[in-house]
Design an enzyme around this catalytic site. Structure first.
Site, PDB file in Angstrom:
ATOM      1  N   GLY A 164       0.786  -1.224   0.000  1.00 48.15           N
ATOM      2  CA  GLY A 164       0.000   0.000   0.000  1.00 48.15           C
ATOM      3  C   GLY A 164       0.816   1.271   0.000  1.00 48.15           C
ATOM      4  O   GLY A 164       0.341   2.325   0.410  1.00 48.15           O
ATOM      5  N   GLY A 165       2.087   1.191  -0.429  1.00 48.55           N
ATOM      6  CA  GLY A 165       2.919   2.382  -0.481  1.00 48.55           C
ATOM      7  C   GLY A 165       3.574   2.744   0.837  1.00 48.55           C
ATOM      8  O   GLY A 165       4.313   3.721   0.916  1.00 48.55           O
ATOM      9  N   HIS A 208       3.471   0.521 -13.641  1.00 54.09           N
ATOM     10  CA  HIS A 208       3.040  -0.475 -12.651  1.00 54.09           C
ATOM     11  C   HIS A 208       1.884  -1.248 -13.286  1.00 54.09           C
ATOM     12  O   HIS A 208       0.775  -0.734 -13.402  1.00 54.09           O
ATOM     13  CB  HIS A 208       2.591   0.245 -11.376  1.00 54.09           C
ATOM     14  N   GLU A 275       2.219  -8.265  -9.038  1.00 50.20           N
ATOM     15  CA  GLU A 275       2.525  -6.922  -9.504  1.00 50.20           C
ATOM     16  C   GLU A 275       3.897  -6.899 -10.175  1.00 50.20           C
ATOM     17  O   GLU A 275       4.867  -7.445  -9.648  1.00 50.20           O
ATOM     18  CB  GLU A 275       2.488  -5.944  -8.331  1.00 50.20           C
ATOM     19  N   ARG A 300      -4.459 -11.296  -1.711  1.00 49.22           N
ATOM     20  CA  ARG A 300      -5.813 -10.873  -1.330  1.00 49.22           C
ATOM     21  C   ARG A 300      -6.505 -10.299  -2.554  1.00 49.22           C
ATOM     22  O   ARG A 300      -5.904 -10.177  -3.627  1.00 49.22           O
ATOM     23  CB  ARG A 300      -5.748  -9.811  -0.240  1.00 49.22           C
TER      24      ARG A 300
END
Length: 680
Positions: A164-165, A208, A275, A300
């Protein structure tokens, strides 16, 4: 299939899971904190159980309380949503030990992919391309510094257990590495209770692109194509779309097969996302030269899963429930196809012009564009033009305890151009008043040259900075005309049959002049209204040679909408009033203007000097200075945490620290004075 499941989450994703469960005839149990006692997700479920205080650590992260709630209500399975406990190995194992089905991957898969360094070692064995870097267990700061120097700058420090960064820092020169490492480790420990990091070469002009995968307990695994998530701020996604513009069919197949290989390497079951970071050595004009490298796997369901649902016509939550119940995947790879193009915009409570600091407050006005919700969208499959996923209602409060996302706006079209046009229209019809949001920023982002032309990489927002930040799309003349029109309409609404109650400025002779004191963009402004004998109105906005003058005419269209004509312009604007404060929504954007009651505000207090205040509610993490220290403008003074992110507070000017008013660990409200800064 399960008869009842518990949803161990809140907000939009809890409502989303409940919608699919209801359609499938599965009963649902919500859990909620003190802050969420009247939340939308509580009402969306068949039952609800209170699990603790407002802070996540006291409620949504208390996995034993959640398991107890599942047992007490007779739930057979737990859906973790995303965030919170969704990628917690211990929680997944505790569910299994309690005889409950965890609607997600097996604990060993979460553990293998949850630690970035370990996952990269697994991917290397599976033949998945990796970015050059260091993923070792030795976390000695001196060693990490040497590894970064060996890899070559710029490098990216990433929390090994992150997501989440959070726990990420870009470093462009060796002398900045130590400070960046310490900050990264502190944020990682605070967010994930694990300060281990890995170091990677920072890929230039990166995109991304992630692949949605699904595995079942029968050995089947498929990929449901890709999502481009390159448009990001602070390493967090803002806009996501599918299919990825410019991606060749061959590269799509290669990335999909690599993602499936990654999933098979850990015997993956359920929904997951692999990713990739994609380098564009040939630039945007040569997508055939793109190269992809494994970045991480999220074990997830992703926030952006609706764009995949839009282009495939599949309900991914239904897939999750069926796979968790032991059923095989609903589709084989050859059965899956891309239909059209979908884009998702994340609507967040934040201030883009202030480094995207999170915002809190009440949704005083929350008006959505014409849309369908999850249930109708999921029943319709692919082809829904506008979908709006949220977990809030008008009047709800956005608190400082949880993520800043308010809603997700998803559009679908036959082509990217059509989807983009629908997104622009839907964002223009999204009106939120009561707290700062990124809606107007999103409007500018999707209209920017780079996004419109699909010149995508993770630096898009920074490249387009001049067009995206500190913009005033409406302008003083139109805003002032809207304010005057709204004021006059409100006065007319209070008129009675008594002719002396009329406020139309009628006189038997001459011209009546009325002055409006305004505040626009923090500056005092004046609008002068002239009433002619025949009832005509003329308005002058501003002063001197820059003043705008013209005839003014208006009428109420419906609700807060006003048909406005001023200075040879005609616009339909929507005005929401909170006392004298007016939020004006026009076709070109939104703005705020205040009509000043000069009698009530005859003496305005001057701002007290020497103050440095909290820009948002949160917790003080640390101070970088002490009383007596001399500081210069821009120097880091303190670190605050809000909505699970760290924010550095810098000195607004040169000075000397006179006094620290809080200690690390203290909670502070927005606007509270953190320290006293004396003039140097």
């Amino acid at each position: 299939m399960f008869e009842k499941i518990l949803i161990a989450n809140r907000g939009e994703i809890a409502c989303r899971v409940a919608a699919t469960a209801r359609r499938m005839g599965v009963k649902t149990v919500a859990v909620y904190s003190d802050a969420d006692a009247r939340a939308k997700h509580v009402a969306a479920c068949d039952e609800a159980v209170h699990i603790g205080a407002s802070a996540p650590a006291d409620s949504y992260l208390r996995w034993q309380a959640i398991i107890d709630a599942a047992r007490a209500t007779g739930a057979q399975a737990i859906h973790p949503g995303y965030g919170f406990l969704s990628e917690n190995t211990h929680f997944a194992q505790a569910c299994a030990d309690a005889g409950l089905v965890f609607i997600g991957p097996l604990p060993h898969s979460i553990q293998a992919m949850g630690l970035k360094a370990e996952s990269k070692r697994l991917m290397a064995k599976a033949g998945v391309p990796l970015v050059p870097g260091y993923q070792g267990e030795d976390q000695d700061p001196a060693l990490l510094q040497r590894e970064a120097d060996r890899i070559g700058y710029p490098v990216l420090i990433k929390a090994s257990a992150g997501g989440g960064g959070k726990g990420m820092r870009e470093v462009y020169k060796s002398e900045d590495f130590a400070a960046a490492l310490a900050s990264c480790q502190r944020e990682a420990m605070n967010s994930f209770a694990n300060d281990a990091v890995l170091i990677e070469k920072l890929v230039q002009r990166p995109r991304h692109i992630e692949i949605q995968i699904f595995g079942d307990t029968h050995g089947n695994c498929v990929y449901l194509f890709e999502r481009d998530c390159s448009t990001q701020r602070r390493h967090q996604k803002v806009l996501e779309e599918s299919p990825a513009p410019g991606l060749t069919p061959e590269m799509r197949r290669q990335m999909g097969e690599a993602a499936v290989a990654a999933a098979r390497a850990v015997n993956y079951v359920g929904a997951g996302t692999v990713e990739f970071i994609v380098e564009q050595p040939g630039g945007y004009a040569h997508p055939e030269q793109m190269q992809f490298f494994f970045m991480e796997m999220n074990t997830r369901l992703q926030v952006e899963h609706p764009v995949t649902e839009a282009i495939t016509g599949q309900d991914l939550v239904e897939w999750q429930l069926r796979v968790a119940a032991g059923e095989p995947l609903p589709c084989r790879q050859e059965d899956l196809h891309i239909t059209g193009h979908a884009i998702e915009a994340r609507i967040c409570a934040e201030t883009p012009d202030n480094d995207f600091l999170p915002a809190t407050g009440q949704l005083v006005v929350y008006r959505k564009p014409p849309h369908v919700g999850f249930e109708r969208a999921l029943l319709s499959g692919a082809g829904v033009h506008v979908r709006f996923d949220d977990g809030v209602r008008e009047g709800d409060a956005i608190s400082p305890f949880y993520d800043s996302m308010i809603a997700k706006l998803i559009v679908h079209g036959a082509t990217r151009e059509q989807a983009l046009a629908r997104l622009k229209e839907a964002l223009a019809a999204t009106h939120i008043v009561g707290l700062a949001t990124n809606v107007q920023f999103l409007r500018r982002a999707v209209a920017s040259h780079a996004f419109s032309k699909a010149e995508l990489d993770t630096a898009l927002i920074e490249r387009e900075r001049a067009a995206l930040f500190q913009q005033e799309p409406v302008g003083l003349p139109l805003a002032a005309a809207a304010a005057v029109a709204h004021t006059l309409l409100a006065e007319r609404a209070r008129e009675t049959a008594d002719p002396f109650s009329r406020r139309d400025g009628w006189h038997s002779h001459g011209t009546v002049v009325r002055r409006f004191a305004l505040d626009f963009g923090g500056a005092a402004q004046t609008a002068t209204l002239h009433y002619a004998h025949d009832g005509a109105l003329a308005l002058a906005v501003g002063q001197g040679e820059h003043a705008v003058r013209g005839a003014l005419a208006f009428e109420r269209v419906a609700g807060e909408r006003i048909d406005l004509r001023f200075a040879d312009r005609r616009e339909t604007v929507t005005v929401y009033a909170r006392g004298g404060l007016l939020d004006v929504f026009a076709p070109q954007g939104a703005t705020r203007i205040e009509v000043i009651d000069e009698l009530a505000q005859a003496s305005a207090a001057q701002e007290e000097g020497g103050r440095l205040t909290a820009p948002m509610p949160g917790k003080v993490v640390s101070f970088a200075v002490k009383a007596g220290d001399k500081v210069s403008k821009g120097q880091a003074l303190a670190v605050m945490e809000a909505m699970k992110m760290e924010h550095t507070i810098a000195a607004p000017r040169d000075g000397t620290v006179a006094e620290l008013l809080y200690a690390p660990g203290d909670q502070v409200a927005e606007g509270e004075e953190l320290l006293k800064l004396a003039t140097a």
